[in-house]
Design an enzyme around this catalytic site. Sequence first.
Site, PDB file in Angstrom:
ATOM      1  N   HIS A   1      -1.865  -4.730   5.698  1.00  0.00           N
ATOM      2  CA  HIS A   1      -1.242  -3.647   6.347  1.00  0.00           C
ATOM      3  C   HIS A   1       0.442  -3.783   6.146  1.00  0.00           C
ATOM      4  O   HIS A   1       0.516  -5.248   6.235  1.00  0.00           O
ATOM      5  CB  HIS A   1      -1.423  -3.666   7.253  1.00  0.00           C
ATOM      6  CG  HIS A   1      -2.643  -2.697   7.998  1.00  0.00           C
ATOM      7  ND1 HIS A   1      -2.904  -1.468   8.332  1.00  0.00           N
ATOM      8  CD2 HIS A   1      -4.299  -3.249   7.848  1.00  0.00           C
ATOM      9  CE1 HIS A   1      -4.225  -1.034   8.608  1.00  0.00           C
ATOM     10  NE2 HIS A   1      -4.857  -1.942   8.476  1.00  0.00           N
TER      11      HIS A   1
ATOM     12  N   GLU B   1       2.452   2.234   4.337  1.00  0.00           N
ATOM     13  CA  GLU B   1       2.273   0.933   3.962  1.00  0.00           C
ATOM     14  C   GLU B   1       1.700   0.276   2.465  1.00  0.00           C
ATOM     15  O   GLU B   1       1.140  -0.328   2.266  1.00  0.00           O
ATOM     16  CB  GLU B   1       1.367  -0.100   4.666  1.00  0.00           C
ATOM     17  CG  GLU B   1       1.459   1.028   6.374  1.00  0.00           C
ATOM     18  CD  GLU B   1       0.419   0.254   7.455  1.00  0.00           C
ATOM     19  OE1 GLU B   1       0.874   0.685   8.430  1.00  0.00           O
ATOM     20  OE2 GLU B   1       0.062  -0.632   7.734  1.00  0.00           O
TER      21      GLU B   1
ATOM     22  N   GLU C   1      -0.888  -8.270   8.732  1.00  0.00           N
ATOM     23  CA  GLU C   1       0.642  -7.334   8.583  1.00  0.00           C
ATOM     24  C   GLU C   1       1.333  -7.970   7.572  1.00  0.00           C
ATOM     25  O   GLU C   1       1.388  -9.017   8.181  1.00  0.00           O
ATOM     26  CB  GLU C   1       0.780  -7.309  10.340  1.00  0.00           C
ATOM     27  CG  GLU C   1      -0.045  -6.670  11.008  1.00  0.00           C
ATOM     28  CD  GLU C   1      -0.584  -4.748  10.578  1.00  0.00           C
ATOM     29  OE1 GLU C   1       0.996  -4.516   9.992  1.00  0.00           O
ATOM     30  OE2 GLU C   1      -0.752  -4.166  10.986  1.00  0.00           O
TER      31      GLU C   1
ATOM     32  N   HIS D   1      -3.477   2.503   5.892  1.00  0.00           N
ATOM     33  CA  HIS D   1      -1.845   3.336   6.917  1.00  0.00           C
ATOM     34  C   HIS D   1      -1.097   4.307   5.261  1.00  0.00           C
ATOM     35  O   HIS D   1      -0.837   3.221   4.375  1.00  0.00           O
ATOM     36  CB  HIS D   1      -1.129   3.052   7.864  1.00  0.00           C
ATOM     37  CG  HIS D   1      -1.697   2.423   8.957  1.00  0.00           C
ATOM     38  ND1 HIS D   1      -1.826   1.817   9.904  1.00  0.00           N
ATOM     39  CD2 HIS D   1      -2.750   3.134   9.336  1.00  0.00           C
ATOM     40  CE1 HIS D   1      -2.971   1.878  10.848  1.00  0.00           C
ATOM     41  NE2 HIS D   1      -3.391   2.429  10.832  1.00  0.00           N
TER      42      HIS D   1
HETATM   43 ZN   LIG Z   1      -0.889  -0.240   9.154  1.00  0.00          ZN
END
Ligand SMILES: [Zn+2]
Length: 342
Positions: free
Chosen positions: A153, A64, A217, A61
């Site tokens: 991420h 990020e 994350e 993404h």
């Molecule tokens: Zn992501």
Amino acid sequence: MLPFTSDYLSYLLTHPNDSEYAKAELPGGEQIELIGVGALVITPKHLANHCKAIVLSAGIHGNETAPIEWLNQLLDDLLKGTQSTRHPLLLLFGHPNAMIAAKRELEFNLNRLFCGAWQQGNSQEHQRAAQLASWMADFYQRFDGERLHYDLHTAIRGSVHEKFAVAPFIPQRPHNVSQLAFLQHCGVHCVLFYHQSTQTFSYHSAAVHGAEAFTVELGQVKPFGHNDLSKLDALDNSIRQLITHARVDWGNVSYKDCHWYQVTEEIIRHHEDLAFNFADDLANFTEFADGALLAIQAGEPILVSDGPKAVVFPNAKVAIGQRAAILVKAMSIAQCQHLTKQ
Ligand SMILES: [Zn+2]
């Protein structure tokens, strides 16, 4: 000769179409190859018997940025020779064009297009997923040894647990206890176990290549230059240890120092009018009691059953047919130990 000497990220963001192959020798004796846009392979001078083939990806993404900046720093230290590696590395900067646009995605969510889903379209994301998957396949074919993949991420929203990992589900394969211990060393004290197949990058590497793979994350989305990378110190130290040494003993998992969740269901956006019954900025892992109203879709209430359950990754604006949120249930230590039983 590489077309850059340091700060590959700056080069990448100003040359996003420059896909020419290049190679060089690093000060530590490793070979570095630029194999395509945002993709680098680093091969140690001597391949030991216990080599691991390690894939580190960030920026699947585009907005990020913290893990992207961290990966760039690691690469910088390899370029300078202040960091070495005993294991082959594939470093992937996921979605350069979305990074330039400061957006999560341009047309499609790249992290839903793996496991062959890239064949169903021709957008930049579809093409990029195919490219990333093919580089990964070449890399794992080229180097023997335990396959690892950490896909890094940051989340759109805040989270009750600042850092957490999503462990892909592979039937009949117990979760690897040493990997869970490694995640704890990385400062990740919350793990979410999926129980169905998905089309994420980490699921792809686990399912297609048998890799130990996680989506990790690492906090909240910030623009380039606004990240406090010291928040990633534990991850930084652990990954540097992993690549510096032939073997690292990560010790035992401390089950009690971690939050374990099982994904119990997904809320799919079937209808335009899907509306959540909570604030847009609800933190990930906010818990709802049994029977609580979570959302209304096509006039029907969506209630928590068998609660309490927590909500993760809510996004009512996803495309029709896509996952708008997942519901998770806290697991007991015994349940978690069961998942890791050989
Ligand atoms: Zn992501």
